[in-house]
Design an enzyme around this catalytic site. Structure first.
Site, PDB file in Angstrom:
ATOM      1  N   LYS A 262       9.973  -4.735   8.381  1.00  0.00           N
ATOM      2  CA  LYS A 262      10.494  -3.469   8.884  1.00  0.00           C
ATOM      3  C   LYS A 262      10.799  -3.542  10.373  1.00  0.00           C
ATOM      4  CE  LYS A 262       8.878  -0.505   5.271  1.00  0.00           C
ATOM      5  NZ  LYS A 262       7.676  -0.262   4.534  1.00  0.00           N
TER       6      LYS A 262
HETATM    7  N1  GLU Z   1       4.200  -0.315  -1.378  1.00  0.00           N
HETATM    8  C1  GLU Z   1       4.447  -1.729  -1.462  1.00  0.00           C
HETATM    9  C2  GLU Z   1       5.408  -2.151  -0.378  1.00  0.00           C
HETATM   10  O1  GLU Z   1       6.111  -1.331   0.181  1.00  0.00           O
HETATM   11  C3  GLU Z   1       5.025  -2.141  -2.798  1.00  0.00           C
HETATM   12  C4  GLU Z   1       4.017  -2.123  -3.865  1.00  0.00           C
HETATM   13  C5  GLU Z   1       4.478  -2.512  -5.252  1.00  0.00           C
HETATM   14  O2  GLU Z   1       5.689  -2.509  -5.545  1.00  0.00           O
HETATM   15  O3  GLU Z   1       3.611  -2.786  -6.067  1.00  0.00           O
HETATM   16  O4  GLU Z   1       5.463  -3.322  -0.081  1.00  0.00           O
END
Ligand code: GLU
Length: 288
Positions: A262
């Site tokens: 990010k």
């Molecule tokens: N929230 C996680 C991320 O943004 C992804 C989790 C998932 O897809 O299991 O990397």
């Protein structure tokens, strides 16, 4: 037969970049091809890093890409009580214990172990040293007394978990070429943290519960979470939850060969849009 259910599950701790676009578009395409549903989940249990303005930006960026998801959107921070209930279940079953060391105390323990043994202390698949403390062995009285007044992390007792779930747990991984069984080695992660005093629920616990509660049949996400799937499968076994099919897709890399993050501002969807990119340009750039 009921329809397949896919989900895109971003964390609102920054703006979405091309790597997220690949994940989101792939989920949307696969859901469409399968005549399935697409859900959106906002993974915001880390209150220190997640912000509402990023959540808003995620919704805008996904809509701009042309992705349609079902309502309501599930926001993890609205469901702490469900994660807490699961933690209590695991603790009652003797599968979780509180550990009281701070991060720096853990680092010191690792250093001391390395000096003692003359060897590098083992790390988990993400490169973090395995838990080196002995909180599992604390007498119950001391455990309860310290718990009332000190911060703590709730850790999975991996040895007991493996004894209960058995070692033969695998998951089904699907790609263009078909479906295969991947054997798991959750012990590589050691006694992972499943919650903390101030935050009942870790990524691992929340993702597993949410996938089950939302009836997810297909988890499509980046290759960076491939190894973590071993923990997720173990938790599914321990909590009696169904196992979705998994598909871990390639990661997009920057010019130096690092995974897009990010903080790599040049590839956020906002910046690309502002510089004149269209959703079709994004599709092309991510190779879809
Ligand atoms: N929230 C996680 C991320 O943004 C992804 C989790 C998932 O897809 O299991 O990397």
């Amino acid at each position: 037969m009921s329809r397949p259910v896919f989900r895109f599950a971003p964390s609102p701790n920054g703006f979405l970049h091309l790597g997220h676009a690949l994940s989101a578009l792939l989920n949307a395409d696969l859901a469409k091809q399968a005549g399935g549903r697409l859900l959106l989940r906002i993974e915001d249990i880390d209150g220190t890093r997640c912000r509402p303005e990023f959540e808003q930006a995620i919704l805008e960026d996904l809509a701009w890409l042309g992705i349609e998801w079902e309502q309501p959107v599930r926001r993890q921070s609205d469901h702490f009580d469900e994660y807490l209930a699961a933690l209590e279940r695991l603790e009652k079953a003797g599968l979780v214990y509180p550990a009281f060391e701070s991060r720096s105390e853990i680092a010191q323990l690792v250093e001391a172990r390395e000096l003692d043994t003359g060897k590098d202390w083992p790390t988990d698949p993400d490169g973090t040293p395995l838990y080196a403390g002995k909180a599992r062995e604390l007498p119950e009285g001391e455990r309860n007394r310290r718990r009332a007044s000190e911060p703590f992390a709730l850790r999975l007792d991996m040895a007991t978990a493996l004894a209960r779930a058995g070692r033969g747990v695998s998951w089904r991984e699907e790609d263009e070429d078909g479906i295969r069984d991947v054997p798991t080695h959750p012990e590589r992660w050691g006694d992972v943290v499943l919650g903390r005093k101030e935050s009942p629920g870790s990524y691992h616990l929340a993702v597993v519960l949410d996938d089950a509660l939302q009836g997810i049949t297909h988890v499509v996400r980046g290759m960076d979470l491939f190894e973590a799937t071993a923990i997720h499968r173990l938790l599914q076994e321990l909590l009696g939850l169904p196992a979705p099919v998994y598909r871990h897709h390639r990661l997009l890399l920057d010019r130096d060969g690092h995974k897009l993050a990010k903080r790599t501002k040049s590839t956020t969807l906002r910046d690309l849009r502002a510089s004149g990119w269209t959703p079709a340009d994004v599709r092309h750039a991510v190779g879809l």
